[in-house]
Design an enzyme around this catalytic site. Structure first.
Site, PDB file in Angstrom:
ATOM      1  N   HIS A   1      80.105 -13.717  80.938  1.00 18.25           N
ATOM      2  CA  HIS A   1      81.781 -13.374  80.898  1.00 18.25           C
ATOM      3  C   HIS A   1      82.402 -13.818  79.911  1.00 18.25           C
ATOM      4  CE1 HIS A   1      79.906 -13.108  85.223  1.00 18.25           C
ATOM      5  NE2 HIS A   1      81.017 -12.213  85.312  1.00 18.25           N
TER       6      HIS A   1
ATOM      7  N   GLN B   1      69.935 -11.735  86.775  1.00 15.00           N
ATOM      8  CA  GLN B   1      70.646 -10.752  85.987  1.00 15.00           C
ATOM      9  C   GLN B   1      71.295 -11.152  84.572  1.00 15.00           C
ATOM     10  OE1 GLN B   1      74.282 -10.426  88.560  1.00 15.00           O
ATOM     11  NE2 GLN B   1      74.195  -8.052  88.444  1.00 15.00           N
TER      12      GLN B   1
ATOM     13  N   CYS C   1      79.586 -14.115  89.016  1.00 17.81           N
ATOM     14  CA  CYS C   1      81.001 -14.169  88.383  1.00 17.81           C
ATOM     15  C   CYS C   1      81.830 -15.350  88.924  1.00 17.81           C
ATOM     16  CB  CYS C   1      81.805 -12.918  88.627  1.00 17.81           C
ATOM     17  SG  CYS C   1      80.848 -11.352  88.726  1.00 17.81           S
TER      18      CYS C   1
ATOM     19  N   ARG D   1      71.291  -9.924  97.429  1.00 22.09           N
ATOM     20  CA  ARG D   1      72.303  -8.944  98.023  1.00 22.09           C
ATOM     21  C   ARG D   1      71.344  -8.431  99.436  1.00 22.09           C
ATOM     22  NH1 ARG D   1      74.939  -6.188  92.800  1.00 22.09           N
ATOM     23  NH2 ARG D   1      75.694  -8.198  92.035  1.00 22.09           N
TER      24      ARG D   1
ATOM     25  N   ASP E   1      73.415 -11.818  82.586  1.00 19.92           N
ATOM     26  CA  ASP E   1      74.883 -11.913  83.059  1.00 19.92           C
ATOM     27  C   ASP E   1      75.578 -12.652  81.874  1.00 19.92           C
ATOM     28  OD1 ASP E   1      77.128 -11.157  84.589  1.00 19.92           O
ATOM     29  OD2 ASP E   1      76.368 -11.974  86.232  1.00 19.92           O
TER      30      ASP E   1
END
Ligand SMILES: [Zn+2]
Ligand SMILES: [Zn+2]
Length: 677
Positions: free
Chosen positions: A405, A401, A354, A383, A403
């Site tokens: 946005h 991911q 992000c 992580r 991912d």
């Protein structure tokens, strides 16, 4: 699993000085069988043994064994019997903790040598004897911590629990509650003699004989209190059910789950592997697994392109400054790996994509004309996961991911979020996943202090989220208290073929981060306004999602995802040339194909191809060679002859339509296969 019958709701009055058991008996409630009342819920919401005697007249709620609380008590009681059996057979074994868990229970033991399967058989046989003898679970209160210490002097781990005043996890422990220290004695019902005791806050079943369907499952090493710094103990897992029928159904589900275990299938089908030199939780994707990744990624790219997303690429390591801006530092430092020093500056492996995407947005002034601005990346993140938490490719230390946005105006946010939900719906249905729902995580109304205190922001985010969810017609449930500290979120949950819930993806309408990062746009009237950000990752991470799909399909991937789509098997060695000719035609059409040129017998070759779960097996004999044809053998076992060019069109059609025919050929118990839907 069938829903349990409704809990016995009515309350029973227990006069002061009377045991609950007496009052329940007078009320005519059952004391044996799966309907038996096993504990009661007191007015203060705590669960009490049936031997409890209230000081004043009290209304209690009877809790039957089949109710979730009743099952919890059943399994906790079974854990005690397990520990008793272990100490009967291995008197030197020291006790760790023994709680009930979902559908099961365990107990940890400090023993010289790990338990072997034969030990488990002996322990289970001993448990059966204890269960049959009908010992009473009897609660006893220690007058002081010292008394408890004296009695438990030979149990070092229990002593540690008594002395642990830190309060950490204290409420989660079955051994000690908040108040007085108690011990449960297993008492022989004829002689009244105490057979075994355990530090415990209870409550328990009235008698061991109520444990009808118990079975030990396996043993595994586990660190004391989950920390690698502590001694290693041996944990024995078991399961217990109110009836033998339910036990057998559960064992069948476990067997089905074992057959579908992605770790086993991943090894068999050569999808991924791990290397001790590379490190735990860091999978190596083999060529077969990489094909599945590539196919999913290409699917996501096409879908996103059609919806106006643009792709970006951002770095895996990043200076601390970005994480101070995002708030990961110092608040989530524990999830990050230790920093890397580069020329005196601190760099971190990124835990999420992000902040990088926000910086892409912020790199230029943005006008309302550019919105919605959608950027996507199959982004790799790292992580920290404790080694005990790692699980195949489903829980790893690095993952990539799906991912993206979406940056948009507040007015656009509802439609954009709705589009994201429909995208989930389309993806999941295409994969034959029909049993899914959403969980809307909201603020805890009883504890609003822990949330970011911009009430308008919360109301906007909640309104937009709920409006989009309702319009999507996808069923959802609410989870009060599950929200992030800065906003609501929406999880997509699947019910897997073995009945377990699986969190597939988390989504958010985020009105908080834009302020933190200064993400704005110029409105048509010239004013600078904050954007709304939507976070989404419908296909999760490659690691978790392919792990899930492997179990969902039992390794029998649909043709479009199958690493090897077509295998050509010549009946005789002199047909090898024809087999290679077929391969070339199929290969040139864009399909993944191989020839089995081994010396094995025909049946063995077919068996190998079936074990490798190859969806289309082409058996070619002399007649096929003469007619420029192939005999197609499907996963169902059906066979069909067709001309080579007809086969190629047919196979391409299965790929293009993402057909689920023959996918997931392991038939889940009591459920339909994905291909049936
Ligand atoms: Zn206990
Ligand atoms: Zn995000």
């Amino acid at each position: 699993m069938p829903e349990p019958p409704n809990p016995v709701a009515e309350r029973v009055a227990v006069p002061a000085g009377t045991t609950c058991a007496t009052a329940l008996k007078a009320a005519g409630l059952p004391s044996s069988g799966p309907e038996a009342i096993v504990v009661v819920r007191a007015p203060d919401d705590s669960l009490k043994d049936l031997t409890w005697i209230p000081d004043v007249d009290t209304d209690v709620e009877p809790v039957p064994m089949f109710n979730p609380d009743g099952l919890y008590v059943l399994r906790h009681s079974a854990a005690h019997v397990l520990a008793q059996a272990v100490q009967d057979l291995f008197p030197e074994a020291k006790l760790g903790i023994g709680p009930p868990i979902e559908n099961a229970f365990y107990y940890d033991f400090d023993v010289e040598t790990p338990f072997n399967p034969e030990d488990l058989n002996r322990i289970e046989a001993r448990m059966k004897e204890i269960i049959k003898s009908g010992q009473r679970f009897q609660r006893r209160v220690f007058s002081s911590a010292d008394e408890a210490r004296t009695e438990l002097a030979s149990e070092p781990y229990k002593l540690e629990l008594i002395d642990d005043t830190s309060g950490v996890n204290r409420t989660e422990l079955m051994e000690i509650g908040e108040g007085e220290l108690t011990i449960y004695d297993n008492v022989d019902r004829r002689t009244g003699e105490t057979c075994w005791s355990d530090l415990c806050r209870g409550p328990h079943l009235p008698s061991t004989k109520m444990i009808y369907g118990a079975r030990l499952l396996r043993s595994a090493a586990a660190y004391w209190r989950g920390s690698e710094k502590n001694p290693q103990l041996q944990r024995i897992y078991g399961t217990a059910w109110p009836t033998r029928n339910e036990l057998n159904e559960h064992l069948q589900r476990l067997e089905e789950a074992a057959k579908r275990d992605h770790r086993r299938i991943g090894e068999d089908l050569d999808l991924f592997t791990f290397s001790a030199e590379i490190g735990r939780g860091l999978p190596l994707w083999m060529p077969n697994g990489t094909i599945i990744q590539d196919e999913l990624e290409e699917w996501a790219r096409q879908t996103e392109r059609r919806l106006g997303y643009q792709r970006v690429s951002t770095p895996h390591i990043t200076k601390d400054a970005l994480y101070y801006l995002s708030g990961h530092l110092p608040y989530y430092q524990d999830d990050l790996y230790a920093p890397i020093d580069i020329e005196g500056e601190q760099y971190y492996l990124r835990p999420m994509n992000c902040p990088h995407h926000h910086m892409v947005y912020r790199a230029r002034p943005r006008s309302y004309r550019e919105l919605p601005f959608k950027i996507a990346e199959y982004g790799t993140v790292y992580r920290y996961e404790r080694s005990g938490q790692l699980y195949g490719i489903m829980r790893t230390r690095g993952f990539t991911q799906n991912d993206a946005h979406i940056y948009c105006t507040l007015d656009q946010a509802k439609d954009q979020f709705l589009e994201v939900m429909r995208m989930h719906d389309d993806y999941y249905r295409a994969l034959g996943i029909t049993d899914f729902y959403m969980v809307l995580a909201l603020r805890d109304p009883a504890n609003t202090d822990k949330y970011h205190d911009d009430e308008q922001m919360w109301q906007d985010a909640e309104r937009i989220t709920v409006e989009a969810m309702k319009e999507s017609n996808i069923p959802y449930v609410e989870d009060p208290g599950g929200a992030a500290h800065y906003g609501p979120k929406v999880d997509f949950m699947f019910k897997t073929v073995t009945g377990k819930p699986y969190a597939a993806s988390t989504n958010q309408v985020d009105l908080y981060t834009p302020n933190r990062f200064g993400l704005t746009y110029t409105h048509s009237d010239g004013a600078e306004k904050p954007v709304a950000v939507i976070h989404r990752a419908p296909l999760g991470s490659h690691e978790r999602f392919i792990g899930f799909l492997t179990e969902h399909f039992g390794g029998a991937f649909p043709v479009w995802l199958a690493p090897e789509q077509v295998r050509v098997i010549p009946i005789m060695p002199d047909l090898l040339d024809y087999a290679y000719k077929i391969r070339d035609v199929v290969l040139d059409a864009g399909l993944r194909v191989d020839v089995d040129a081994s010396d094995a017998r025909l049946n063995a070759k077919i068996r190998t191809a079936v074990t490798r779960k190859i969806p289309l097996i082409l058996v070619v004999g002399r007649r096929e060679a003469e007619q420029q044809a192939v005999s197609v053998r499907y996963r169902s076992g059906d066979e069909k002859s067709m001309a080579v060019d007809v086969f190629v069109e047919h196979a391409l059609d299965l790929v293009r339509s993402k057909s689920l025919d023959g996918a997931g050929n392991l038939r889940p118990t009591g459920d339909k296969t994905p291909g049936d839907s």
